[in-house]
Design a protein around this motif. Structure first.
Motif, short mmCIF file in Angstrom:
data_model
loop_
_atom_site.label_atom_id
_atom_site.label_comp_id
_atom_site.label_asym_id
_atom_site.label_seq_id
_atom_site.Cartn_x
_atom_site.Cartn_y
_atom_site.Cartn_z
N LYS A 82 0.81 -1.22 0.00
CA LYS A 82 0.00 0.00 0.00
C LYS A 82 0.85 1.28 0.00
O LYS A 82 0.57 2.20 -0.78
CB LYS A 82 -0.98 -0.02 1.17
N CYS A 85 2.31 1.70 -3.50
CA CYS A 85 1.32 2.15 -4.48
C CYS A 85 1.04 3.65 -4.31
O CYS A 85 0.90 4.38 -5.30
CB CYS A 85 0.03 1.34 -4.31
N ASN A 89 1.58 6.67 -7.12
CA ASN A 89 0.56 7.67 -7.45
C ASN A 89 1.14 9.09 -7.40
O ASN A 89 0.86 9.92 -8.26
CB ASN A 89 -0.63 7.57 -6.50
N LYS A 166 3.05 0.47 -10.70
CA LYS A 166 1.80 0.65 -9.97
C LYS A 166 0.83 -0.49 -10.27
O LYS A 166 0.11 -0.96 -9.38
CB LYS A 166 1.16 1.99 -10.34
N GLU A 167 0.79 -0.92 -11.51
CA GLU A 167 -0.11 -2.01 -11.91
C GLU A 167 0.23 -3.30 -11.16
O GLU A 167 -0.67 -4.03 -10.73
CB GLU A 167 -0.02 -2.24 -13.42
N THR A 169 1.73 -3.56 -8.15
CA THR A 169 1.35 -3.43 -6.75
C THR A 169 -0.16 -3.42 -6.57
O THR A 169 -0.69 -4.02 -5.63
CB THR A 169 1.94 -2.15 -6.13
N THR A 170 -0.88 -2.77 -7.49
CA THR A 170 -2.35 -2.72 -7.40
C THR A 170 -2.94 -4.11 -7.52
O THR A 170 -3.84 -4.50 -6.76
CB THR A 170 -2.93 -1.82 -8.50
#
Length: 245
Positions: A82, A85, A89, A166-167, A169-170
């Motif tokens: 978290k 991520c 962002n 990011k993809e 970790t998401t």
């Protein structure tokens, strides 16, 4: 485990082709030990013998140890993923702002140079100053245009890399959230099956309780298989994201 993941992810961030450690980590992290052949075959046999009043001998330790371990692993990954991520962002926001500022600056520079060239040409005379401006402005305009395209390309590449990270970790965050919920449901059904089986042993001829045990066994087996399928699917999805160009 969290430290191992961070180190592997650092390698990927340094060089997109340096993904071996992260690939190995993902394969090991999503290696599903919950649905062992022994467990499935034993539980399946209970469905064929509805009046079998004894749970598999490994049942209690299996769910107490394995469920607890898997929930702990998913929770640990959530705590690690978290903040990462959130950082990605912020990076994307920063890159977006840089793209806007860069675009405004270089477009303005080209416009100014073009205008300067036009003015210099209109006012051209034998004096060397205006002639020099008239000659230099177009070159400068081309230079600023080229620099603007280069800067835009650099920022686009950075954005693509950060979006990929990011993809990853998401996807793993969603997997951990769903995994924990699935495991909690599995634990609930397993506890109910244990209770029903103990109750059944006291009333051997109670057909309703025998049917309840069978239903719980079927539900448990299905939930475990569903969890296994989801974990297998997530593992492949994450690996595809990591290794894609």
């Amino acid at each position: 485990m969290a430290e191992e993941f961070i180190l592997a992810f650092d390698d990927l961030q340094k060089d997109d082709s340096n993904n071996e450690k992260l690939v190995d980590f993902v394969r090991n992290h999503y290696k599903n030990s919950l649905i062992s052949l022994e467990f499935c075959s034993t539980l399946q046999r209970r469905l064929d013998i509805a009046n079998d009043h004894d749970l598999p001998p490994f049942f209690h330790n299996f769910f107490r140890d394995d469920l607890s371990r898997l929930v702990s692993n998913h929770s640990m990954m959530l705590d690690t993923l978290k903040p990462m991520c959130t950082g990605f962002n912020k990076e994307l926001d920063s890159i977006g702002l840089s793209q806007k500022v860069s675009a405004i600056f270089f477009v303005a520079a080209v416009i100014i140079c073009t205008a300067a060239s036009a003015i210099a040409t209109a006012n051209a005379n034998p004096e060397w100053a205006w002639a020099a401006v008239a000659g230099a402005a177009p070159v400068t305009s081309i230079l600023f245009g080229a620099l603007g395209k280069w800067r835009h390309s650099v920022l686009n590449k950075s954005e693509t890399v950060v979006r990929k990270h990011k993809e990853i970790t998401t996807r793993m965050i969603l997997a951990a959230d769903c995994g924990i919920k699935d495991l909690i449901n599995i634990h609930f059904v397993a506890s109910r099956l244990e209770f029903e089986t103990k109750s059944l042993s006291k009333t051997v001829d109670n057909g309703k309780k025998v049917a309840a045990v069978k239903r719980s066994s079927e539900e448990l087996l299905q939930k475990v298989k569903n969890y296994n399928g989801e974990i297998k699917w997530v593992k492949q999805k994450v690996l595809d994201i990591i290794i894609k160009p």
